[in-house]
Design a protein around this motif. Structure first.
Motif, mmCIF file in Angstrom:
data_model
loop_
_atom_site.group_PDB
_atom_site.id
_atom_site.type_symbol
_atom_site.label_atom_id
_atom_site.label_comp_id
_atom_site.label_asym_id
_atom_site.label_seq_id
_atom_site.Cartn_x
_atom_site.Cartn_y
_atom_site.Cartn_z
ATOM 1 N N THR A 3 -54.970 -6.078 -66.747
ATOM 2 C CA THR A 3 -54.296 -6.715 -68.731
ATOM 3 C C THR A 3 -54.058 -5.380 -68.625
ATOM 4 N N GLY A 4 -54.558 -4.129 -68.842
ATOM 5 C CA GLY A 4 -54.804 -3.321 -69.851
ATOM 6 C C GLY A 4 -56.249 -2.723 -70.852
ATOM 7 N N LYS A 5 -56.906 -3.978 -70.428
ATOM 8 C CA LYS A 5 -57.564 -4.374 -70.192
ATOM 9 C C LYS A 5 -58.640 -2.649 -70.735
ATOM 10 N N GLY A 6 -59.670 -2.134 -71.862
ATOM 11 C CA GLY A 6 -60.161 -1.245 -72.069
ATOM 12 C C GLY A 6 -59.277 0.006 -72.336
ATOM 13 N N ARG A 7 -57.949 -0.335 -72.109
ATOM 14 C CA ARG A 7 -56.466 0.676 -72.796
ATOM 15 C C ARG A 7 -56.406 0.837 -74.194
ATOM 16 N N THR A 8 -55.652 1.893 -74.874
ATOM 17 C CA THR A 8 -55.012 1.411 -75.658
ATOM 18 C C THR A 8 -53.670 2.520 -76.019
ATOM 19 N N ILE A 9 -52.940 2.028 -76.241
ATOM 20 C CA ILE A 9 -51.730 2.354 -76.741
ATOM 21 C C ILE A 9 -51.018 2.430 -78.193
ATOM 22 N N LEU A 10 -50.496 3.850 -77.334
ATOM 23 C CA LEU A 10 -50.442 4.203 -79.247
ATOM 24 C C LEU A 10 -48.821 4.321 -79.495
ATOM 25 N N ILE A 11 -48.257 3.816 -81.051
ATOM 26 C CA ILE A 11 -47.124 3.971 -81.029
ATOM 27 C C ILE A 11 -46.899 4.604 -82.686
ATOM 28 N N VAL A 12 -45.490 5.168 -82.306
ATOM 29 C CA VAL A 12 -45.563 5.582 -83.661
ATOM 30 C C VAL A 12 -44.205 5.756 -83.954
ATOM 31 N N ASP A 13 -44.250 5.054 -85.437
ATOM 32 C CA ASP A 13 -43.108 4.949 -86.188
ATOM 33 C C ASP A 13 -43.346 5.012 -87.659
ATOM 34 N N SER A 14 -41.837 6.038 -88.105
ATOM 35 C CA SER A 14 -41.590 5.896 -89.363
ATOM 36 C C SER A 14 -41.988 4.882 -90.612
ATOM 37 N N LYS B 182 -55.473 -3.013 -76.405
ATOM 38 C CA LYS B 182 -55.410 -2.357 -77.747
ATOM 39 C C LYS B 182 -54.284 -1.804 -78.135
ATOM 40 N N ILE B 183 -53.750 -2.128 -79.354
ATOM 41 C CA ILE B 183 -52.118 -1.228 -80.090
ATOM 42 C C ILE B 183 -53.048 -0.597 -81.193
ATOM 43 N N ILE C 155 -54.824 12.226 -80.816
ATOM 44 C CA ILE C 155 -54.913 13.051 -79.465
ATOM 45 C C ILE C 155 -55.917 13.445 -79.432
ATOM 46 N N ASP C 156 -56.330 14.492 -80.309
ATOM 47 C CA ASP C 156 -57.363 14.830 -80.697
ATOM 48 C C ASP C 156 -58.733 14.236 -80.807
ATOM 49 N N HIS C 157 -58.767 13.178 -81.253
ATOM 50 C CA HIS C 157 -59.854 12.139 -81.390
ATOM 51 C C HIS C 157 -59.839 11.033 -80.556
ATOM 52 N N ASN C 158 -59.107 11.153 -79.430
ATOM 53 C CA ASN C 158 -59.489 10.319 -78.196
ATOM 54 C C ASN C 158 -58.758 8.930 -78.816
ATOM 55 N N TRP C 159 -57.380 8.214 -79.889
ATOM 56 C CA TRP C 159 -56.950 6.787 -80.419
ATOM 57 C C TRP C 159 -56.710 5.881 -78.965
ATOM 58 N N GLY C 160 -56.012 6.772 -77.677
ATOM 59 C CA GLY C 160 -55.189 5.645 -77.122
ATOM 60 C C GLY C 160 -55.362 6.901 -75.490
ATOM 61 N N ASP C 161 -54.400 6.643 -75.486
ATOM 62 C CA ASP C 161 -54.271 6.854 -73.730
ATOM 63 C C ASP C 161 -52.837 6.833 -73.043
ATOM 64 N N VAL C 162 -51.958 6.296 -73.772
ATOM 65 C CA VAL C 162 -49.994 6.485 -73.737
ATOM 66 C C VAL C 162 -49.849 6.241 -75.150
ATOM 67 N N ILE C 163 -48.632 6.949 -75.116
ATOM 68 C CA ILE C 163 -47.775 7.440 -76.253
ATOM 69 C C ILE C 163 -46.748 6.657 -76.238
ATOM 70 N N SER C 164 -45.870 6.157 -76.767
ATOM 71 C CA SER C 164 -44.465 5.069 -76.628
ATOM 72 C C SER C 164 -43.634 5.938 -77.826
ATOM 73 N N GLN C 165 -42.946 6.263 -77.675
ATOM 74 C CA GLN C 165 -42.385 6.642 -78.454
ATOM 75 C C GLN C 165 -40.603 6.522 -77.728
ATOM 76 N N SER C 166 -40.095 5.758 -79.212
ATOM 77 C CA SER C 166 -38.616 5.896 -79.261
ATOM 78 C C SER C 166 -37.655 5.703 -80.806
ATOM 79 N N PHE C 167 -37.787 6.903 -80.192
ATOM 80 C CA PHE C 167 -36.903 7.398 -81.507
ATOM 81 C C PHE C 167 -36.678 9.192 -81.263
ATOM 82 N N GLY C 168 -35.663 9.404 -81.203
ATOM 83 C CA GLY C 168 -35.050 11.188 -80.995
ATOM 84 C C GLY C 168 -34.189 11.277 -81.919
#
Length: 456
Positions: free
Chosen positions: A100-111, A175-176, A203-216
């Motif tokens: 289920t993604g247990k133990g993993r963290t998704i980083l989401i970046v949005d303005s 986790k999100i 990243i440097d502080h190990n906050w998560g495992d995958v970064i989702s970027q919905s911008f460009g």
């Protein structure tokens, strides 16, 4: 954004370095000698990052979720819930096995983020029987007070809602962490350095495992485009270099205007262009497809490239980055340049995702949203599942993804998309076909098989 059924055109539309990531870090994308910078400053003229779903809010403020059949009858479009997506992508076997993604963290970046994101996610979860989770919100920089009258802030709030709700829907045990950056109207040109700075710190502080970027932003809009590998863009890649070193997977939406994309004055280029960060070789580019599902989520037709009049899945060749080594096997398609997307997920507006949002008190309720910024958080959930299955971060997945598609044994879970194209707004795009193409990448996935194959 407040009226139901608003139709509009997109405005812009492991700790060690893996062998593939190391090769890409050694590879200087662009002019010889162009280094990946450790920071980014003096970016006064940089283009402003735009949510990939900009212009793709089809409806909002609705009182209830409707079945797909009712949407077809009443609104003349298909609408889908996360439960339908779960069935379409064959996620049930993974959930049954405890993936289920247990133990993993998704980083989401949005303005800006959304001031009501936790409350809205709770409502979303209750509607669809999903487990609750607490979103960890980090404000990076000077985030202004939320103003529901600001189209810029409400646009990003809508993007935030979509990103969080669908990352959680696919990886309910993960986790999100939502990183909200303070990009105001008067300082919009500083958006990318601020976003990349936030990502680098996380990243440097190990906050998560995958970064989702919905911008460009379109490569052509960066200062110095076509000169020295666009140094202004190259200086922004420091977060992605850090991600590769730390084994963090980075995803980027390929865009919503097909083979073209936005100019600085919110028009569209009359020729083929590409957008960053999707075009970066250190990023996995996520394109868009259109699903045809019944009310239960069962496919009634094969997936095709998203191109429904509201928008089209981004894809094409980079004007900045040379072909990375993982694309050598598809050089006949990409030529000497980085090609996008790498893989595709649901993004069609005619096949939109239900979201719940209440950040605008005059427009609270259920809405329908599409775009590759729907596809991207959905795929971030897939990566979180694969990370759990593997028992470690998978880092840059592009070399593994291409190896599976080109040489993997049967059962790798990559499903070819062979129909449709991403021509848009008069710009002739690329057609889907057998194997890799610049409209859908390698196609889409059967998640149960793909997660297991990717995790090996």
């Amino acid at each position: 954004m407040g009226r139901p059924l608003v139709r509009s055109r997109s405005t812009r539309a492991a700790a060690a370095v893996t062998a593939g990531a190391a090769a890409l870090l050694a590879f200087s994308a662009g002019a010889p000698g162009t280094a990946v910078a450790s920071g980014a400053t003096a970016a006064d003229a940089l283009p402003k990052p735009v949510p990939a779903a900009a212009g793709h809010l089809l409806a909002s403020g609705l009182p209830a979720v409707l079945p797909t059949s009712t949407c077809l009858a009443v609104k003349k479009i298909r609408c889908y819930t996360p439960l339908q997506y779960r069935k379409a992508y064959n996620l049930a076997p993974l959930y049954k096995a405890g993936i289920t993604g247990k133990g993993r963290t998704i980083l989401i970046v949005d303005s800006f983020g959304s001031p009501t994101i936790q409350r809205d996610l709770n409502t979303f979860d209750k509607q669809f029987g999903l487990p609750d989770t607490r979103v960890s919100v980090v404000k990076w920089g000077k985030v202004p007070p939320f103003n529901p009258k600001s189209a810029d802030q409400t646009g990003w709030a809508g993007e935030t809602t979509l990103d969080v709700e669908y990352a959680h829907a696919i990886a309910p045990g993960a986790k999100i962490v939502l990183i909200e950056t303070g990009v105001s109207e008067t300082e919009g040109t500083q958006g990318f350095p601020e976003m990349m700075g936030a990502e680098k710190y996380a990243i440097d502080h190990n906050w998560g495992d995958v970064i989702s970027q919905s911008f460009g932003a379109t490569e052509n809009t960066f200062p110095g485009f076509g000169t020295n590998g666009t140094q202004s863009l190259q200086k922004l890649r420091f977060a992605f270099a850090a991600a590769a070193q730390k084994g963090v997977t980075v995803l980027g939406a390929s865009g919503d205007a097909g083979a073209t994309d936005g100019t600085l004055d919110n028009k569209l280029y009359p020729y083929k262009v590409n957008s960053w960060p999707s075009s970066d070789p250190l990023v996995t580019s996520i394109g868009g497809t259109r699903l045809t599902l019944d009310d239960s989520g069962r496919r009634t037709a094969p997936d095709v490239v998203w191109n429904d009049g509201y928008g089209a899945g981004g894809g094409g060749v980079s004007g900045v980055f040379a072909r990375p080594s993982f694309q050598n096997g598809v050089a006949g398609v990409t030529g000497d340049h980085r090609g996008t997307p790498d893989i595709s997920m649901t993004g069609a507006v005619n096949g939109a995702a239900w979201v719940y949002q209440s950040f605008d008190p005059k427009n609270t309720g259920w809405g329908l949203v599409g775009g590759t910024s729907e596809a991207t958080p959905i795929f971030s959930g897939i990566v979180a599942l694969a990370d759990q299955k593997a028992g470690h971060r998978l880092g840059l997945i592009n070399p593994r993804l291409y190896a599976l598609a080109e040489h993997g044994a049967a059962g790798h879970g990559i499903v070819d998309v062979t129909s449709g194209d991403n021509s848009y707004a008069g710009v002739q795009g690329y057609a889907a076909g057998k194997g890799y193409d610049l409209a859908s990448g390698w196609g889409t996935i059967d998640a149960s098989l793909f997660v297991s194959a990717l995790a090996k």
